[in-house]
Design an enzyme around this catalytic site. Structure first.
Site, PDB file in Angstrom:
ATOM      1  CG  LEU A  33      15.757   7.108 -22.058  1.00  0.00           C
ATOM      2  CD1 LEU A  33      17.091   7.508 -22.691  1.00  0.00           C
ATOM      3  CD2 LEU A  33      14.664   8.110 -22.435  1.00  0.00           C
ATOM      4  N   GLY A  34      14.238   2.704 -22.044  1.00  0.00           N
ATOM      5  CA  GLY A  34      13.907   1.433 -22.675  1.00  0.00           C
ATOM      6  C   GLY A  34      14.881   0.349 -22.277  1.00  0.00           C
ATOM      7  N   GLY A  36      16.773  -3.223 -23.884  1.00  0.00           N
ATOM      8  CA  GLY A  36      17.063  -4.045 -25.049  1.00  0.00           C
ATOM      9  C   GLY A  36      17.573  -5.411 -24.656  1.00  0.00           C
ATOM     10  CE1 TYR A  38      23.040  -9.317 -26.646  1.00  0.00           C
ATOM     11  CE2 TYR A  38      22.971  -7.398 -28.079  1.00  0.00           C
ATOM     12  CZ  TYR A  38      22.997  -8.768 -27.913  1.00  0.00           C
ATOM     13  OH  TYR A  38      22.966  -9.586 -29.008  1.00  0.00           O
ATOM     14  N   GLY A  39      20.990  -4.377 -22.508  1.00  0.00           N
ATOM     15  CA  GLY A  39      21.103  -3.315 -21.517  1.00  0.00           C
ATOM     16  C   GLY A  39      19.811  -2.556 -21.296  1.00  0.00           C
ATOM     17  CE  LYS A  56      23.334   1.512 -24.572  1.00  0.00           C
ATOM     18  NZ  LYS A  56      23.753   1.300 -25.998  1.00  0.00           N
ATOM     19  CG  ASP A 151      21.214  -1.625 -34.413  1.00  0.00           C
ATOM     20  OD1 ASP A 151      20.387  -2.199 -35.151  1.00  0.00           O
ATOM     21  OD2 ASP A 151      21.007  -1.399 -33.209  1.00  0.00           O
TER      22      ASP A 151
END
Length: 276
Positions: A33-34, A36, A38-39, A56, A151
């Site tokens: 999915l993507g 970032g 940190y993960g 995650k 966020d």
């Protein structure tokens, strides 16, 4: 030079996502999915039940750091404290082959970011205020449980039909806890980031101000050769919405809590006077 080399190694080798088809414990990865700061997030399925989940993974380069497994464990604790259909549901948290994983329910829908920038969705002033009020009600649910999301952004709000959902609790903190994982203070951060990352209702209120601006700009048309101006000069807004935005963005004395904002949004939607 070494830091540059290390970043290249981390980006191109250490932190490479698992490929679709990889099985991690009881979960089969369908899609990346993507990634970032940190993960890494995956869409996966439980091999026994077929349940679709979001997995995650802590970035391998952060393993053992304050922003590694400890940060993920904190997110797991936040999710475990929630039980609401508009938020991801905690399912599992485990270590597999020295890597750390968090499993949560898969929330279907499209992000507001996709709707705005890929589908060119447009919001009138009233529609924008209505949307922000709905998100504010979700934030109220969190604040009542002493959770600050920190966020609230258009990539983290999903629309599934008329159903609104708030995701990504990776930066969420319980009131009273320190704002950072590696330090007790945000003093080294720029002033705006200090506000965004403060463990205080003002953090989410400020974020909602920017959220509202994104929606209001969805119908703004830039004329050729036009110089960029402030939002107050560019947007044609009612006095009530202008006043709400100025308080959210702390140009004027800010709302002290999310309830004050909800009251102001409700008055606007009812056609009543919003106090400045």
């Amino acid at each position: 030079m070494w830091q540059t080399v290390k970043r290249w190694i981390d980006d191109n080798w250490t932190n490479r996502p698992h490929k679709p088809g990889t099985v991690i414990a009881n979960y089969l990865i369908d899609e990346v999915l993507g990634s970032g700061s940190y993960g890494i997030a995956y869409l996966a399925r439980h091999t026994g039940t077929g349940q679709s989940v979001v997995m995650k993974q802590v970035k391998p380069s952060l393993r053992g750091s304050p922003k590694g497994e400890a940060m993920q464990a904190y997110e797991a604790r936040v999710l475990q404290s929630l039980s609401h259909p508009a938020f991801p549901r905690f399912l599992d948290h485990f270590t597999w082959q020295r890597q750390h994983y968090l499993i949560m329910s898969h929330m279907r829908g499209e992000t507001l970011e996709t709707l705005l920038f890929e589908r060119s969705a447009g919001f009138t002033e009233r529609e924008a205020v209505t949307m922000v009020k709905r998100i504010a009600m979700l934030v109220l649910h969190l604040h009542e449980r002493r959770i600050i999301h920190r966020d609230v952004r258009i990539p983290n709000v999903l629309l599934d039909g008329d159903r609104l959902q708030l995701i990504d609790f990776g930066l969420a903190r319980f009131l009273g806890d320190t704002p950072a994982y590696s330090a007790d203070s945000l003093d080294d951060y720029p002033a705006e980031k200090q506000l965004k990352r403060a463990v205080h209702p003002h953090s989410d209120l400020y974020a909602l101000g920017h959220f509202l601006l994104f929606l209001l700009y969805s119908t703004y048309e830039v004329k050729e050769g036009q110089e960029e101006k402030s939002w107050e000069e560019e947007l044609s807004l009612s006095p009530a919405v202008r006043a709400i935005l100025r308080r959210l963005l702390q140009h004027d004395p800010p709302y002290q809590n999310i309830e004050e904002l909800i009251d102001a949004l409700t008055l606007y939607l009812q056609g009543k006077t919003v106090s400045f």
